[in-house]
Design an enzyme around this catalytic site. Structure first.
Site, PDB file in Angstrom:
ATOM      1  N   CYS A   1     -33.332  14.016   0.667  1.00 33.45           N
ATOM      2  CA  CYS A   1     -34.362  12.987   0.492  1.00 33.45           C
ATOM      3  C   CYS A   1     -35.751  13.366   1.020  1.00 33.45           C
ATOM      4  CB  CYS A   1     -33.937  11.704   1.187  1.00 33.45           C
ATOM      5  SG  CYS A   1     -32.336  11.123   0.686  1.00 33.45           S
TER       6      CYS A   1
ATOM      7  N   ARG B   1     -36.979  19.880  -1.997  1.00 34.52           N
ATOM      8  CA  ARG B   1     -35.940  19.506  -1.040  1.00 34.52           C
ATOM      9  C   ARG B   1     -34.623  19.159  -1.744  1.00 34.52           C
ATOM     10  NH1 ARG B   1     -38.063  18.006   4.025  1.00 34.52           N
ATOM     11  NH2 ARG B   1     -36.379  16.536   4.378  1.00 34.52           N
TER      12      ARG B   1
ATOM     13  N   TRP C   1     -31.356  12.068  -2.589  1.00 34.76           N
ATOM     14  CA  TRP C   1     -30.194  12.928  -2.845  1.00 34.76           C
ATOM     15  C   TRP C   1     -29.004  12.069  -2.474  1.00 34.76           C
ATOM     16  CZ3 TRP C   1     -26.022  15.426  -0.560  1.00 34.76           C
ATOM     17  CH2 TRP C   1     -25.558  16.568  -1.212  1.00 34.76           C
TER      18      TRP C   1
ATOM     19  N   ASN D   1     -34.078   7.962   4.607  1.00 29.12           N
ATOM     20  CA  ASN D   1     -33.452   9.291   4.557  1.00 29.12           C
ATOM     21  C   ASN D   1     -32.414   9.306   5.673  1.00 29.12           C
ATOM     22  OD1 ASN D   1     -32.858  12.010   4.637  1.00 29.12           O
ATOM     23  ND2 ASN D   1     -34.873  12.647   5.381  1.00 29.12           N
ATOM     24  N   GLY D   2     -31.229   9.846   5.400  1.00 33.34           N
ATOM     25  CA  GLY D   2     -30.194   9.909   6.441  1.00 33.34           C
ATOM     26  C   GLY D   2     -29.017   9.031   6.066  1.00 33.34           C
TER      27      GLY D   2
ATOM     28  N   GLU E   1     -24.980  38.248   1.099  1.00 33.10           N
ATOM     29  CA  GLU E   1     -26.206  37.555   0.709  1.00 33.10           C
ATOM     30  C   GLU E   1     -26.487  37.752  -0.785  1.00 33.10           C
ATOM     31  OE1 GLU E   1     -27.962  35.335   1.977  1.00 33.10           O
ATOM     32  OE2 GLU E   1     -29.943  35.475   1.050  1.00 33.10           O
TER      33      GLU E   1
ATOM     34  N   LYS F   1     -26.798  34.666  -3.470  1.00 31.56           N
ATOM     35  CA  LYS F   1     -27.975  34.460  -4.331  1.00 31.56           C
ATOM     36  C   LYS F   1     -27.539  34.320  -5.787  1.00 31.56           C
ATOM     37  CE  LYS F   1     -30.598  33.585  -2.057  1.00 31.56           C
ATOM     38  NZ  LYS F   1     -30.519  33.618  -0.647  1.00 31.56           N
TER      39      LYS F   1
ATOM     40  N   GLU G   1     -25.648  30.920  -6.459  1.00 29.40           N
ATOM     41  CA  GLU G   1     -26.434  29.686  -6.452  1.00 29.40           C
ATOM     42  C   GLU G   1     -27.461  29.642  -7.566  1.00 29.40           C
ATOM     43  OE1 GLU G   1     -28.795  28.975  -2.909  1.00 29.40           O
ATOM     44  OE2 GLU G   1     -29.049  31.110  -2.598  1.00 29.40           O
TER      45      GLU G   1
ATOM     46  N   HIS H   1      -7.386  46.509   0.280  1.00 29.03           N
ATOM     47  CA  HIS H   1      -6.465  45.500   0.821  1.00 29.03           C
ATOM     48  C   HIS H   1      -6.415  44.257  -0.065  1.00 29.03           C
ATOM     49  CE1 HIS H   1      -6.089  47.988   4.352  1.00 29.03           C
ATOM     50  NE2 HIS H   1      -7.409  48.088   4.369  1.00 29.03           N
TER      51      HIS H   1
ATOM     52  N   LYS I   1     -32.688  21.749  -0.625  1.00 28.48           N
ATOM     53  CA  LYS I   1     -33.292  22.729   0.274  1.00 28.48           C
ATOM     54  C   LYS I   1     -32.926  22.437   1.728  1.00 28.48           C
ATOM     55  CE  LYS I   1     -35.983  26.211   1.219  1.00 28.48           C
ATOM     56  NZ  LYS I   1     -35.430  27.549   0.933  1.00 28.48           N
TER      57      LYS I   1
END
Ligand code: F6R
Length: 620
Positions: free
Chosen positions: A2, A27, A78, A104-105, A489, A493, A496, A512, A615
């Site tokens: 949010c 965000r 969100w 928000n929250g 990483e 990337k 996502e 293995h 974000k």
């Protein structure tokens, strides 16, 4: 998650609020809404599921003239409680439609509050936890001790709310005032000339002012055209911290790039240089707000790095350096797992909490748990005054500038550099490195912006490769030593951004299990160590590549310039400059970022706003 913005000033509030919401789109959100006070007692609200463009189209349809006024607020949501549909979008109003709130929250005691309101005959218009706050403020303003006192009414409601929240509240009876409050959720005030702002993020008002005020925990602010007034939830005057934002509007704009992420990849040399600047003076490493003494650093007998996602990978990289430099054991832990497994912590444990946003709920909870166990917590953060640094004993800021693309790029490289500064500070305090050795390590770090710039000048080949492998079903990533977290990483990337199956492995683990995944034509990216710096590992990895090549994999090898031994095993060879082993992740990650972005673009995806992602992840 949010985004919130509120405004009282002399400009059309709708334009300011929509501008602020646009800058906070990064965000992550799934609906948006605005409320405007016209100054004559009318409060107009519009909200819409989906992108901001849907809301704007709706505003055009109903006529933007209906939203004239110089005070207002907006929200990007969100979804947590209730599906992302129009009626659950913010702002929410009370039954009389005089009070509007954005939130928000998560209000954790919302079920009890909702039951209480319903028992009083209030009909809820949404499935959200947030709506309860609108009804409660309206009730507090209408009756009892706080009757007619807007700020006191909001404060009284805040005292009853449990959980994390930022609330911004308007009341049609008080058209020139906005009240905002925060607990464990971000809120900053923007101070302009004859205008004031409140927002989750300075990006929302950076176009208008760089002067900001950071609100503390359980604080409330009343903004008007003339000024701002900070209080605690009991109405007593409270101190908040003013600061000047050290970046400007251009940093929050694409500057001719198709996507923010592509701009941010290019900004990496600058992000690294800015993060290192000022941290080595008079022959010593200096951290920022250091509320941990040198004696405390000497007493440390164990280090934990806690973080999520890419920030976690930066911790995995740092483990190699910090253990090597300090001889202290370093554990790197996913913040979401940390507090649930009863980690062994005491006052001699240093917990390094790495977070770009400084808002990540999992990392924040890990910080709280560590502090409860008396461990010392040092935050590595990219956002001034965010909750994680605020609740830590010390903070080292990365100066990557605003990162707007959802996928972490420049923040990740800056986190590695900052984590290394923490390692060097520990080595310096504990005497495990002589001052001239610390100086040499720092000088090597300082040479990295130029090395990253060199990688950036050769990424065209990687882009071309990305387009050629864009319709693969999956991609595997292999690495060893510091190349292992780089492989993780690279895979993150790709997942996502390109929604493609991708896995990172330690190359030694291949036999293995994962080697069973190798099939004809499967792209496998291999992050090679230096043939000189890590000769033994290098030759082992060459064997690993030949094994997968023999089984039909298409090998994509990231190797040091001039590494001829690996060439015969590389179907595609991407060369990066030779740098000291511990610094290799700073150069070898860059082609993987470019590869993921290019594959995603070739598949037609928006690389700045990957599906389902936000974000700042402010819920656990
Ligand atoms: C991946 C990514 C995320 C973040 C993670 C932690 O590209 O951006 O994995 O790294 O959500 O976020 P911060 O650093 O804000 O705590």
């Amino acid at each position: 998650m949010c985004g919130i913005v509120g405004y009282v000033g002399h400009r059309p509030a709708l334009d300011v609020v929509l501008g602020g919401l646009r800058r906070m789109e990064y965000r992550g959100y799934d609906s948006a809404g605005v409320a405007v006070l016209d100054g004559a007692g009318a409060l107009t609200v519009e909200r819409k599921a989906g992108r901001l463009a849907n809301l704007e189209a709706e505003l055009d349809a109903v006529g933007r003239d209906n939203f004239a006024g110089t005070a207002g607020m907006g929200h990007t949501r969100w979804a947590t409680h209730g599906a992302p549909i129009d009626r659950n979008s913010h702002p929410h109003r009370d039954t009389s439609q005089r009070v509007a709130i954005v939130h928000n929250g998560i209000i954790e005691n919302f079920a009890a509050l909702r039951a209480e309101l319903e028992a009083d005959g209030v009909e809820m218009a949404s499935d959200t936890d947030s709506e309860t706050a609108a009804h409660l403020v309206a009730r507090a303003y209408a009756e009892g001790d706080t009757k007619g006192d807007f700020a006191a009414s909001v404060a009284a409601v805040c005292r009853r709310l449990e959980g994390a929240f930022t609330l911004v509240v308007t009341h049609a009876d008080e058209p020139d005032t906005i009240v905002a409050a925060r607990r464990s959720s971000p809120l900053v005030v923007g101070v302009g000339d004859g205008e004031h702002f409140v927002a989750s993020d300075v990006a929302a008002f950076i176009e208008h002012t760089r002067e900001a005020v950071e609100l503390g925990q359980d604080q409330l602010v009343v903004i008007t055209r003339e000024g701002y007034d900070v209080r605690d939830f009991h109405g007593d005057a409270a101190q908040a911290k003013p600061f000047t934002v050290d970046w400007d509007l251009s940093a929050a704009e694409k500057g001719g790039h198709e996507y923010f992420m592509l701009k941010e990849i290019e900004e990496q040399p600058e992000a690294l240089a800015n993060t290192l600047r000022g941290h080595f003076e008079s022959g010593r490493i200096i951290l920022d707000e250091q509320r941990i003494s040198d004696q405390d650093l000497r007493d440390v007998d164990k280090v934990f790095v806690v973080a999520c996602g890419s920030a976690y990978h930066s911790g995995l990289v740092a483990k190699y350096a910090i253990e090597h430099w300090t001889r202290l054991p370093v554990e790197v832990e996913l913040a979401s797992e940390f507090r649930y497994r009863d980690p062994v912590l005491d006052r001699d444990t240093l917990v390094v909490a790495v977070s770009q946003s400084g808002e990540t709920a999992d990392t924040l909870e890990a910080v709280r748990h560590a502090r409860e166990q008396k461990a010392r917590v040092l935050a590595v953060c990219n956002t001034n005054g965010a909750q994680i640094p605020r609740e830590s004993d010390a903070v080292l800021y990365t100066h990557a500038g605003p990162e707007i693309g959802v996928a972490s790029t420049k923040a990740f490289l800056a986190q590695i550099a900052a984590n290394y500064l923490v390692g060097l500070a520990l080595a310096q305090a504990r005497g495990t490195k002589y001052p001239d050795e610390v100086a040499r390590e720092f000088a090597e770090l300082e040479a990295m912006p130029a090395a990253v710039q060199k990688v950036l000048s050769t990424v065209e080949q990687t882009r071309d490769l990305g387009r050629r492998i864009a319709d693969s079903r999956a991609v595997l990533f292999l690495g060893r030593h510091v190349g292992f977290p780089v492989a993780l990483e690279g895979a993150l990337k790709l997942k996502e951004l390109a929604y493609m199956h991708a896995e990172g492995f330690a190359a030694g683990e291949l036999k293995h299990g994962p080697i069973a995944l190798i099939e004809d034509g499967l792209p496998v990216v291999v992050v090679m160590p230096s043939p000189k710096g890590r000769a033994v590992l290098h030759s082992k990895l060459v064997s690993n590549i030949s094994e997968i090549q023999a089984r039909g994999a298409r090998t994509i090898v990231i190797a040091e310039e001039g590494d001829e031994t690996v060439r015969p095993f590389a179907d595609e060879l991407i060369e990066v400059p030779a740098v000291p082993t511990l610094l290799q992740p700073l150069v070898s990650t860059v082609p993987l970022q470019v590869l993921a972005a290019e594959i995603a673009r070739a598949r037609g995806y928006d690389v700045d706003k990957p599906r389902n992602l936000a974000k700042s992840v402010t819920v656990e």
